[in-house]
Design a protein around this motif. Structure first.
Motif, PDB file in Angstrom:
ATOM      1  N   THR A 176      12.734  -8.185  30.246  1.00 53.24           N
ATOM      2  CA  THR A 176      12.200  -6.690  30.763  1.00 53.24           C
ATOM      3  C   THR A 176      12.269  -5.974  29.583  1.00 53.24           C
ATOM      4  N   VAL A 177      13.233  -5.336  29.087  1.00 51.15           N
ATOM      5  CA  VAL A 177      13.271  -4.721  27.902  1.00 51.15           C
ATOM      6  C   VAL A 177      13.210  -5.240  26.754  1.00 51.15           C
ATOM      7  N   ALA A 178      13.175  -6.632  26.459  1.00 54.80           N
ATOM      8  CA  ALA A 178      12.625  -6.932  25.168  1.00 54.80           C
ATOM      9  C   ALA A 178      11.305  -6.495  25.127  1.00 54.80           C
ATOM     10  N   ALA A 179      10.381  -7.134  26.682  1.00 54.74           N
ATOM     11  CA  ALA A 179       9.034  -7.247  26.709  1.00 54.74           C
ATOM     12  C   ALA A 179       8.757  -5.455  26.232  1.00 54.74           C
ATOM     13  N   GLU A 180       9.406  -4.597  27.213  1.00 57.23           N
ATOM     14  CA  GLU A 180       9.421  -2.878  26.790  1.00 57.23           C
ATOM     15  C   GLU A 180       9.072  -2.954  25.427  1.00 57.23           C
ATOM     16  N   ALA A 181      10.559  -2.809  24.425  1.00 55.77           N
ATOM     17  CA  ALA A 181      10.176  -2.236  23.447  1.00 55.77           C
ATOM     18  C   ALA A 181       9.113  -3.322  22.635  1.00 55.77           C
ATOM     19  N   SER A 214      19.517   1.972  13.900  1.00 58.14           N
ATOM     20  CA  SER A 214      18.144   2.371  14.404  1.00 58.14           C
ATOM     21  C   SER A 214      17.837   0.920  15.452  1.00 58.14           C
ATOM     22  N   ARG A 215      17.889  -0.126  14.907  1.00 57.12           N
ATOM     23  CA  ARG A 215      16.917  -1.424  15.813  1.00 57.12           C
ATOM     24  C   ARG A 215      18.017  -1.239  16.872  1.00 57.12           C
ATOM     25  N   ARG A 216      19.134  -1.154  17.002  1.00 62.04           N
ATOM     26  CA  ARG A 216      20.205  -1.301  18.314  1.00 62.04           C
ATOM     27  C   ARG A 216      19.533   0.476  19.381  1.00 62.04           C
ATOM     28  N   GLU A 217      19.360   1.588  19.039  1.00 59.93           N
ATOM     29  CA  GLU A 217      18.569   2.759  19.829  1.00 59.93           C
ATOM     30  C   GLU A 217      17.352   2.402  20.231  1.00 59.93           C
ATOM     31  N   GLU A 218      16.753   1.561  19.384  1.00 57.43           N
ATOM     32  CA  GLU A 218      15.187   1.112  20.026  1.00 57.43           C
ATOM     33  C   GLU A 218      15.529   0.365  21.365  1.00 57.43           C
ATOM     34  N   ILE A 219      16.173  -1.119  20.795  1.00 55.44           N
ATOM     35  CA  ILE A 219      16.531  -1.415  22.030  1.00 55.44           C
ATOM     36  C   ILE A 219      16.917  -0.390  23.002  1.00 55.44           C
ATOM     37  N   ALA A 220      17.690   0.307  23.029  1.00 60.11           N
ATOM     38  CA  ALA A 220      18.039   1.036  24.292  1.00 60.11           C
ATOM     39  C   ALA A 220      17.747   2.332  24.937  1.00 60.11           C
ATOM     40  N   GLU A 221      16.506   2.614  24.344  1.00 60.34           N
ATOM     41  CA  GLU A 221      15.110   3.788  24.276  1.00 60.34           C
ATOM     42  C   GLU A 221      14.455   2.815  24.800  1.00 60.34           C
ATOM     43  N   ALA A 222      13.590   1.147  25.193  1.00 60.44           N
ATOM     44  CA  ALA A 222      13.281   0.791  26.099  1.00 60.44           C
ATOM     45  C   ALA A 222      13.804   0.494  26.973  1.00 60.44           C
ATOM     46  N   LEU A 223      15.535   0.625  27.324  1.00 63.95           N
ATOM     47  CA  LEU A 223      16.162   0.309  28.117  1.00 63.95           C
ATOM     48  C   LEU A 223      16.069   1.160  29.440  1.00 63.95           C
ATOM     49  N   TRP A 224      15.541   2.767  28.629  1.00 67.33           N
ATOM     50  CA  TRP A 224      15.839   3.796  28.973  1.00 67.33           C
ATOM     51  C   TRP A 224      14.321   3.890  30.128  1.00 67.33           C
ATOM     52  N   ARG A 225      13.288   3.073  29.402  1.00 73.40           N
ATOM     53  CA  ARG A 225      12.202   3.252  29.876  1.00 73.40           C
ATOM     54  C   ARG A 225      11.876   2.920  31.220  1.00 73.40           C
ATOM     55  N   VAL A 282      16.688  -8.830  20.803  1.00 72.04           N
ATOM     56  CA  VAL A 282      17.055  -8.256  21.546  1.00 72.04           C
ATOM     57  C   VAL A 282      18.866  -9.017  22.404  1.00 72.04           C
ATOM     58  N   ARG A 283      18.893 -10.491  22.414  1.00 70.51           N
ATOM     59  CA  ARG A 283      20.167 -10.621  22.537  1.00 70.51           C
ATOM     60  C   ARG A 283      20.635 -11.186  21.031  1.00 70.51           C
ATOM     61  N   TYR A 284      20.045 -10.729  19.774  1.00 72.17           N
ATOM     62  CA  TYR A 284      21.077 -10.749  18.502  1.00 72.17           C
ATOM     63  C   TYR A 284      22.197  -9.354  19.018  1.00 72.17           C
ATOM     64  N   TYR A 285      21.912  -8.591  19.257  1.00 74.64           N
ATOM     65  CA  TYR A 285      21.853  -7.761  19.206  1.00 74.64           C
ATOM     66  C   TYR A 285      23.111  -7.140  19.798  1.00 74.64           C
ATOM     67  N   PHE A 286      22.388  -7.539  21.085  1.00 71.42           N
ATOM     68  CA  PHE A 286      23.048  -7.326  22.091  1.00 71.42           C
ATOM     69  C   PHE A 286      23.213  -8.922  23.314  1.00 71.42           C
TER      70      PHE A 286
END
Length: 206
Positions: free
Chosen positions: A34-39, A9-20, A46-50
């Motif tokens: 920027t994705v970290a800030a959005e999320a 779920s956390r990986r998907e949450e980060i991906a959805e932030a990237l979408w935005r 974020v780097r822990y997952y990606f």
């Protein structure tokens, strides 16, 4: 008791932030920072997952594909074959907010892939999604042919390519001019296309 973390779920949450970020500012703006800030996360989290941007982009694009596939897999098989075919086509057209978001992400990735030189991660992802859509078109046209519903004289392979082109065109029109190419209008045009293959009227009821 230790806290259970749902990593998927956390990986998907980060991906959805990237979408935005991509939908608002473009794919070039989609960095780990920027994705970290959005999320609302730290860049380290974020780097822990990606660990790198390529992994983040790959997962975000794969998430689009998986969600579309999940919807397609859940389509009801009740009703006539043409009606079922139209249900499948509905799921890959940007007819609501969720599907519009997915299509806008797809467009952004496709444009960036074309801008890159040579084959790379984005090229492979775009090719895969494009091939998946072609496979869906193949299965739907084949289903109509196997049930002897296509008009006489039609070339099945040509109609597969034509359906794929119609899908791409309608989706692009919906993204560019949503006020004109409304969901109702898009559904009407797709139904008319399928009717042109059959020579009969198809029940518009979803």
């Amino acid at each position: 008791m230790p806290k259970i973390v749902d990593h998927a779920s956390r990986r998907e949450e980060i991906a959805e932030a990237l979408w935005r970020v991509v939908r608002r500012d473009g794919i070039r703006a989609a960095s780990v920072r920027t994705v970290a800030a959005e999320a609302g996360w730290s860049a380290g989290a974020v780097r822990y997952y990606f660990p790198d941007q390529d992994g983040l982009l790959s997962f975000a694009m794969d998430l689009v594909s998986r969600r579309v596939t999940a919807r397609v897999s859940a389509v009801s098989a009740k009703g006539s074959v043409p009606t079922i075919v139209l249900r499948y086509l509905d799921e890959v057209l940007p007819l609501d907010a969720e599907r519009r978001a997915e299509f806008e992400i797809w467009l952004a990735f496709m444009a960036q892939a074309q801008a890159e030189s040579g084959a790379g991660t984005l090229h492979a992802l775009v090719d895969r999604v494009h091939n998946e859509l072609r496979e869906l078109c193949t299965s739907l046209i084949n289903a109509l042919a196997e049930n002897e519903l296509l008009r006489d004289g039609l070339d099945v392979r040509r109609e597969i390519e034509r359906l794929h082109a119609v899908l791409d065109g309608l989706a692009l029109h919906a993204a560019i001019q949503p006020a004109h190419s409304t969901p109702t209008r898009i559904r009407q045009l797709m139904r008319h296309h399928i009717e042109s293959l059959l020579g009969v009227t198809v029940d518009p009821t979803p």
